[in-house]
Write a protein that holds these residues in place. Structure first.
Motif, PDB file in Angstrom:
ATOM      1  N   VAL A   1       0.814  12.611 -36.597  1.00  0.00           N
ATOM      2  CA  VAL A   1       1.961  11.713 -36.436  1.00  0.00           C
ATOM      3  C   VAL A   1       1.351  10.329 -36.233  1.00  0.00           C
ATOM      4  O   VAL A   1       0.911   9.981 -35.147  1.00  0.00           O
ATOM      5  CB  VAL A   1       2.845  12.133 -35.249  1.00  0.00           C
ATOM      6  N   ASP A   2       1.306   9.569 -37.315  1.00  0.00           N
ATOM      7  CA  ASP A   2       0.598   8.297 -37.316  1.00  0.00           C
ATOM      8  C   ASP A   2       1.481   7.117 -37.680  1.00  0.00           C
ATOM      9  O   ASP A   2       0.986   6.024 -37.956  1.00  0.00           O
ATOM     10  CB  ASP A   2      -0.593   8.370 -38.263  1.00  0.00           C
TER      11      ASP A   2
ATOM     12  N   ASN B   1       7.792   9.961 -45.009  1.00  0.00           N
ATOM     13  CA  ASN B   1       7.251   8.789 -44.327  1.00  0.00           C
ATOM     14  C   ASN B   1       8.223   7.641 -44.535  1.00  0.00           C
ATOM     15  O   ASN B   1       8.512   7.273 -45.664  1.00  0.00           O
ATOM     16  CB  ASN B   1       5.885   8.408 -44.900  1.00  0.00           C
ATOM     17  N   GLY B   2       8.734   7.072 -43.450  1.00  0.00           N
ATOM     18  CA  GLY B   2       9.703   5.993 -43.539  1.00  0.00           C
ATOM     19  C   GLY B   2      11.088   6.499 -43.167  1.00  0.00           C
ATOM     20  O   GLY B   2      11.244   7.582 -42.609  1.00  0.00           O
TER      21      GLY B   2
ATOM     22  N   ALA C   1       9.579   7.300 -48.218  1.00  0.00           N
ATOM     23  CA  ALA C   1      10.990   6.931 -48.285  1.00  0.00           C
ATOM     24  C   ALA C   1      11.147   5.608 -49.024  1.00  0.00           C
ATOM     25  O   ALA C   1      10.180   4.878 -49.246  1.00  0.00           O
ATOM     26  CB  ALA C   1      11.555   6.811 -46.871  1.00  0.00           C
ATOM     27  N   ASP C   2      12.389   5.305 -49.383  1.00  0.00           N
ATOM     28  CA  ASP C   2      12.673   4.024 -50.041  1.00  0.00           C
ATOM     29  C   ASP C   2      12.375   2.846 -49.121  1.00  0.00           C
ATOM     30  O   ASP C   2      11.992   1.774 -49.583  1.00  0.00           O
ATOM     31  CB  ASP C   2      14.131   3.962 -50.491  1.00  0.00           C
TER      32      ASP C   2
ATOM     33  N   TYR D   1       2.811   0.352 -42.764  1.00  0.00           N
ATOM     34  CA  TYR D   1       2.417   1.715 -43.114  1.00  0.00           C
ATOM     35  C   TYR D   1       2.427   1.986 -44.616  1.00  0.00           C
ATOM     36  O   TYR D   1       2.134   3.088 -45.041  1.00  0.00           O
ATOM     37  CB  TYR D   1       3.345   2.725 -42.434  1.00  0.00           C
ATOM     38  N   LEU D   2       2.796   1.021 -45.411  1.00  0.00           N
ATOM     39  CA  LEU D   2       2.814   1.236 -46.863  1.00  0.00           C
ATOM     40  C   LEU D   2       1.412   1.563 -47.363  1.00  0.00           C
ATOM     41  O   LEU D   2       0.418   1.013 -46.874  1.00  0.00           O
ATOM     42  CB  LEU D   2       3.342   0.000 -47.586  1.00  0.00           C
ATOM     43  N   PRO D   3       1.319   2.468 -48.342  1.00  0.00           N
ATOM     44  CA  PRO D   3       0.001   2.779 -48.905  1.00  0.00           C
ATOM     45  C   PRO D   3      -0.624   1.516 -49.491  1.00  0.00           C
ATOM     46  O   PRO D   3       0.059   0.710 -50.110  1.00  0.00           O
ATOM     47  CB  PRO D   3       0.297   3.804 -50.003  1.00  0.00           C
ATOM     48  N   LYS D   4      -1.882   1.354 -49.253  1.00  0.00           N
ATOM     49  CA  LYS D   4      -2.601   0.185 -49.768  1.00  0.00           C
ATOM     50  C   LYS D   4      -2.869   0.352 -51.258  1.00  0.00           C
ATOM     51  O   LYS D   4      -3.235   1.433 -51.720  1.00  0.00           O
ATOM     52  CB  LYS D   4      -3.939   0.013 -49.035  1.00  0.00           C
TER      53      LYS D   4
END
Length: 185
Positions: free
Chosen positions: A129-130, A149-150, A173-174, A180-183
């Motif tokens: 849980v990050d 996620n989101g 999620a939208d 936290y968005l993927p790089k």
């Protein structure tokens, strides 16, 4: 012989990972109702269980509360329920119980709310849980089938239970908190 050994190892890992999940689901957490609860009181008893990890200070978490409450109210007496697993944000420590209780009351949250820190939440779920919000969906048999996620919306949850997924899926999620968005690679 090597193929047989690989097969036995895979079966062993599958079996022990299930036991570890079951052990995590038995961990006791304090609820805002003043009682202790374990996830296994809810998961695997014939209903879909949505476990939403959130924090009162997280604006994305606050935004999704309306959808989670609507979903819970529409399904709690039939086929699904929501459980809030609340941590403090941004510290990922335990939330302050009195504040959380007042917050839940003022936001009309009527599903069970359990308190944890990030480490305990990870043990209970069996996955890291990050981030918050993060939502885990268990099928009626108690198998974890989806991680969102989101922000999870009521529509996302309705689609998930109507599609009846068999295999685990990780989704973004939208709406996801930007940190936290993927790089991009």
């Amino acid at each position: 012989m090597r193929l047989r050994l690989q097969f036995v190892l895979i079966i062993y890992l599958l079996f022990t990972s299930h036991l570890l999940l079951a052990a995590g689901h038995a961990l006791k957490l304090e609820g805002i109702d003043g009682k202790t609860h374990a996830l296994n009181e809810y998961v695997g008893h014939g209903k879909w269980v949505v476990v939403n990890v959130w924090a009162t200070a997280c604006p994305y978490c606050r935004h999704e509360l309306y959808d989670l409450t609507n979903f819970h109210n529409a399904h709690q007496n039939t086929d699904a329920m929501v459980i809030g697993l609340t941590i403090d944000w941004p510290s990922f420590e335990f939330p302050e119980k009195n504040y959380l209780t007042d917050f839940a009351s003022s936001h009309f949250i009527d599903y069970p709310i359990l308190m944890a820190d990030g480490e305990l939440a990870s043990k209970v779920i069996g996955q890291s849980v990050d981030m918050v919000p993060i939502t885990f969906l268990y099928n009626p048999a108690g198998k974890l089938v989806r991680r969102i996620n989101g922000m999870a919306t009521e529509k996302d949850l309705e689609e998930a239970i109507s599609n009846n997924p068999e295999n685990y899926q990780l989704e973004w999620a939208d709406v996801v908190p930007p940190e936290y968005l993927p790089k991009a690679k």
